[in-house]
Design an enzyme around this catalytic site. Sequence first.
Site, PDB file in Angstrom:
ATOM      1  N   GLY A 151       0.876  -1.129  -0.031  1.00 54.08           N
ATOM      2  CA  GLY A 151      -0.037  -0.242  -0.074  1.00 54.08           C
ATOM      3  C   GLY A 151       0.757   1.435  -0.007  1.00 54.08           C
ATOM      4  O   GLY A 151       2.008   1.328   0.360  1.00 54.08           O
ATOM      5  N   CYS A 152       0.325   2.275  -0.565  1.00 54.70           N
ATOM      6  CA  CYS A 152       1.135   3.562  -0.597  1.00 54.70           C
ATOM      7  C   CYS A 152       1.498   4.108   0.670  1.00 54.70           C
ATOM      8  O   CYS A 152       2.422   4.301   1.014  1.00 54.70           O
ATOM      9  CB  CYS A 152       0.295   4.569  -1.380  1.00 54.70           C
ATOM     10  SG  CYS A 152      -1.343   5.012  -0.911  1.00 54.70           S
TER      11      CYS A 152
END
Length: 337
Positions: A151-152
């Site tokens: 995930g970012c």
Amino acid sequence: MSKIKVGIVGATGYTALEVARLLTAHPQAELVAATSRADDGRSLAEIHPSLAGRCDVPIEVLDPESIAKKCDVVMCCLPHGASAETVHALVQHDVRVIDFSADFRLSSLDVYEKWYDVKHPWPERVGKTVYGMPEFFAKQIATADVVANPGCYPTSAILPLAPLVQAGLIDTDDIIIDSKSGVSGAGRSAKVATLYCETNESISAYAVGSHRHGPEINDLVGRISGKPVQTLFTPHLTPMDRGILSTIYVRRGQHSADEMMQCWRDQYASSAFVNPVDHLPATKHVAGTNFVQMTARDCGDRAVLVCAIDNLAKGASGAAIQNMNVMFGLPEVTGLR
């Protein structure tokens, strides 16, 4: 060696556009297939006009067997739930997959189903799929059939926190993560909250105490360091296209920010992309790149950690290309500089 043949499933979003853009400059890879349920018969350049003259791959409806025959690796850019089902089908046809969803990131099936509120379509693989962060898992990524792309927000927290927790330089039960992201992190589909008039000249917190990236951060920092952690994570939407800036507050005990910087320098000495820096990082310093900048400052009995990444690059598509390079025995930097 012949070029790596790459397919994109779910080709309409920003992450798919970023993958395609990066592949046009990759010397050892070629985009050969792209799928979308709504855009069959159009070209990728019609959906993403910035690709005109560079990438004219036709869009087709997903047929796992057909795309597997064309590709060495598939980038799956579908939402959670739908992604796992598609990944399962692709793997049955002997193609490697980099999955952009959260379906395979977490260690626990119960945690996944609680936070994502769906029954997992391939529960046997939860906790048995390598997390796509080569800085810690390169050896496993090299031989994996499925890689869970990070995930970012978690990328901007895991990279600074995991080495410090592992080295015992910070408390593990009092970590506050304040993260700010560009609007592209919300995806390309139309939503009232991301309309220009809603986001311009404004900044807002969202999903306070309930964002799904919180468990991912705790899980991975714990998995890497071998120590359980508890974090308080709050995301914010900011009026910029791309980028994430995470400001992290930790209790440092007797340890200084200089010790933390040295810990990072030792940990990431051979890293192609993670850069401990003396200045305060900003999103513009890393925009459009796969680089990570982070620094630490003393502040009373706490230290303040600041980390900047591009959410579409190191936070998504750049990381996927980096993972692909590792999977196929290429230098991590190939096509990313």
